[in-house]
Design a protein around this motif. Structure first.
Motif, mmCIF file in Angstrom:
data_model
loop_
_atom_site.group_PDB
_atom_site.id
_atom_site.type_symbol
_atom_site.label_atom_id
_atom_site.label_comp_id
_atom_site.label_asym_id
_atom_site.label_seq_id
_atom_site.Cartn_x
_atom_site.Cartn_y
_atom_site.Cartn_z
ATOM 1 N N GLU A 38 5.299 -15.534 5.937
ATOM 2 C CA GLU A 38 4.245 -15.972 6.861
ATOM 3 C C GLU A 38 4.532 -15.488 8.278
ATOM 4 O OE1 GLU A 38 3.418 -20.184 7.008
ATOM 5 O OE2 GLU A 38 3.635 -20.291 4.827
ATOM 6 N N SER A 39 5.806 -15.531 8.653
ATOM 7 C CA SER A 39 6.166 -15.115 10.014
ATOM 8 C C SER A 39 6.103 -13.597 10.176
ATOM 9 C CB SER A 39 7.563 -15.624 10.379
ATOM 10 O OG SER A 39 8.560 -14.943 9.636
ATOM 11 N N GLU A 40 6.250 -12.854 9.089
ATOM 12 C CA GLU A 40 6.267 -11.395 9.151
ATOM 13 C C GLU A 40 4.904 -10.759 8.906
ATOM 14 O OE1 GLU A 40 8.767 -9.380 10.047
ATOM 15 O OE2 GLU A 40 10.015 -11.128 10.428
ATOM 16 N N PHE A 41 4.061 -11.402 8.130
ATOM 17 C CA PHE A 41 2.755 -10.858 7.773
ATOM 18 C C PHE A 41 1.675 -11.782 8.318
ATOM 19 C CE2 PHE A 41 5.763 -9.396 4.618
ATOM 20 C CZ PHE A 41 5.494 -8.034 4.551
ATOM 21 N N LYS A 42 0.994 -11.335 9.348
ATOM 22 C CA LYS A 42 0.022 -12.172 10.052
ATOM 23 C C LYS A 42 -1.221 -12.468 9.225
ATOM 24 C CE LYS A 42 2.796 -12.294 13.428
ATOM 25 N NZ LYS A 42 3.796 -13.332 13.313
ATOM 26 N N THR A 43 -1.434 -11.742 8.129
ATOM 27 C CA THR A 43 -2.607 -12.002 7.293
ATOM 28 C C THR A 43 -2.452 -13.277 6.472
ATOM 29 O OG1 THR A 43 -1.713 -10.592 5.555
ATOM 30 C CG2 THR A 43 -3.254 -9.576 7.102
ATOM 31 N N ILE A 44 -1.231 -13.757 6.347
ATOM 32 C CA ILE A 44 -0.988 -14.994 5.590
ATOM 33 C C ILE A 44 -0.967 -16.156 6.571
ATOM 34 C CG2 ILE A 44 0.560 -16.206 4.031
ATOM 35 C CD1 ILE A 44 1.718 -13.421 3.382
ATOM 36 N N ARG A 45 -2.008 -16.938 6.545
ATOM 37 C CA ARG A 45 -2.119 -18.085 7.433
ATOM 38 C C ARG A 45 -2.606 -19.280 6.638
ATOM 39 N NH1 ARG A 45 1.283 -17.271 10.180
ATOM 40 N NH2 ARG A 45 1.323 -15.723 11.776
ATOM 41 N N HIS A 72 9.826 -6.129 -3.672
ATOM 42 C CA HIS A 72 10.813 -6.303 -4.739
ATOM 43 C C HIS A 72 10.747 -5.235 -5.820
ATOM 44 C CE1 HIS A 72 11.679 -10.822 -3.893
ATOM 45 N NE2 HIS A 72 11.444 -10.156 -2.786
ATOM 46 N N GLU A 73 9.563 -4.695 -6.082
ATOM 47 C CA GLU A 73 9.437 -3.743 -7.177
ATOM 48 C C GLU A 73 9.308 -2.302 -6.700
ATOM 49 O OE1 GLU A 73 6.282 -5.133 -9.748
ATOM 50 O OE2 GLU A 73 7.079 -7.181 -9.638
ATOM 51 N N GLU A 74 8.608 -2.087 -5.595
ATOM 52 C CA GLU A 74 8.382 -0.728 -5.122
ATOM 53 C C GLU A 74 9.347 -0.311 -4.019
ATOM 54 O OE1 GLU A 74 4.257 0.165 -4.404
ATOM 55 O OE2 GLU A 74 3.626 -1.012 -6.146
ATOM 56 N N GLY A 75 10.172 -1.232 -3.547
ATOM 57 C CA GLY A 75 11.223 -0.889 -2.598
ATOM 58 C C GLY A 75 10.785 -0.664 -1.158
ATOM 59 N N TYR A 76 9.632 -1.188 -0.776
ATOM 60 C CA TYR A 76 9.190 -1.043 0.609
ATOM 61 C C TYR A 76 10.000 -1.953 1.520
ATOM 62 C CZ TYR A 76 4.955 1.632 -0.419
ATOM 63 O OH TYR A 76 4.067 2.610 -0.793
ATOM 64 N N THR A 77 10.097 -1.557 2.777
ATOM 65 C CA THR A 77 10.659 -2.431 3.803
ATOM 66 C C THR A 77 9.533 -3.358 4.275
ATOM 67 O OG1 THR A 77 10.052 -0.909 5.583
ATOM 68 C CG2 THR A 77 12.257 -0.637 4.600
ATOM 69 N N ILE A 78 9.879 -4.344 5.089
ATOM 70 C CA ILE A 78 8.859 -5.237 5.654
ATOM 71 C C ILE A 78 7.845 -4.410 6.448
ATOM 72 C CG2 ILE A 78 8.455 -7.087 7.342
ATOM 73 C CD1 ILE A 78 9.712 -8.339 4.994
ATOM 74 N N ALA A 79 8.334 -3.489 7.282
ATOM 75 C CA ALA A 79 7.429 -2.664 8.089
ATOM 76 C C ALA A 79 6.545 -1.792 7.205
ATOM 77 C CB ALA A 79 8.239 -1.793 9.048
ATOM 78 N N GLY A 80 7.106 -1.226 6.146
ATOM 79 C CA GLY A 80 6.325 -0.403 5.226
ATOM 80 C C GLY A 80 5.272 -1.212 4.505
ATOM 81 N N ALA A 81 5.630 -2.416 4.085
ATOM 82 C CA ALA A 81 4.672 -3.293 3.411
ATOM 83 C C ALA A 81 3.557 -3.695 4.372
ATOM 84 C CB ALA A 81 5.377 -4.528 2.859
ATOM 85 N N ARG A 82 3.901 -3.944 5.641
ATOM 86 C CA ARG A 82 2.882 -4.260 6.652
ATOM 87 C C ARG A 82 1.874 -3.116 6.767
ATOM 88 N NH1 ARG A 82 6.593 -5.261 10.836
ATOM 89 N NH2 ARG A 82 7.405 -7.309 10.458
#
Length: 126
Positions: A38-45, A72-82
């Motif tokens: 929630e703190s990393e992805f602003k779309t989750i509120r 967890h499965e595709e190996g993205y970082t937090i920034a990449g997932a964002r």
């Protein structure tokens, strides 16, 4: 009635709101991970009930499932997932790495082979 999310085998029950414990089980991560996301992805509120408990909407659960897949499965970082989420869930196409070529003769042989393959493909069309 349960429905399945695209690209996931998780069945999300047909209801308007989900508590953090339910979402934790659906997504397969601990509640503290959900709070961190929630703190990393602003779309989750999630909304808050009068009791101050988090209430996630179906869209939040689907987004959390996508985040879990990305991290967890595709190996993205937090920034990449964002970035993937900002691009509407589209992942960049990454070309497969070619062979490691050390000498110029190896490089030329590889290029010749690739050009012949292209020529064969074009020859079949004509």
């Amino acid at each position: 009635m349960n429905t399945q999310t695209a690209g996931s085998s998780v069945q999300i029950p047909e209801k308007k709101y989900f508590r953090i414990g339910e979402v934790s089980k659906l997504v397969g991560v601990d509640p503290h991970v959900l709070r961190y996301w929630e703190s990393e992805f602003k779309t989750i509120r999630p909304r808050r009930a009068k009791s101050k408990q988090r209430l996630y909407r179906r869209k939040d659960v689907e987004t959390l499932l996508l985040i879990k897949t990305l991290l967890h499965e595709e190996g993205y970082t937090i920034a990449g997932a964002r970035k993937v989420l900002a691009d509407g869930g589209r992942r960049p196409v990454v070309p497969k790495p070619g062979p490691v070529l050390t000498g110029s003769s190896e490089r030329l042989a590889f290029i010749r082979k690739e050009l012949q393959a292209i020529q064969d493909i074009l020859g079949r069309r004509g």
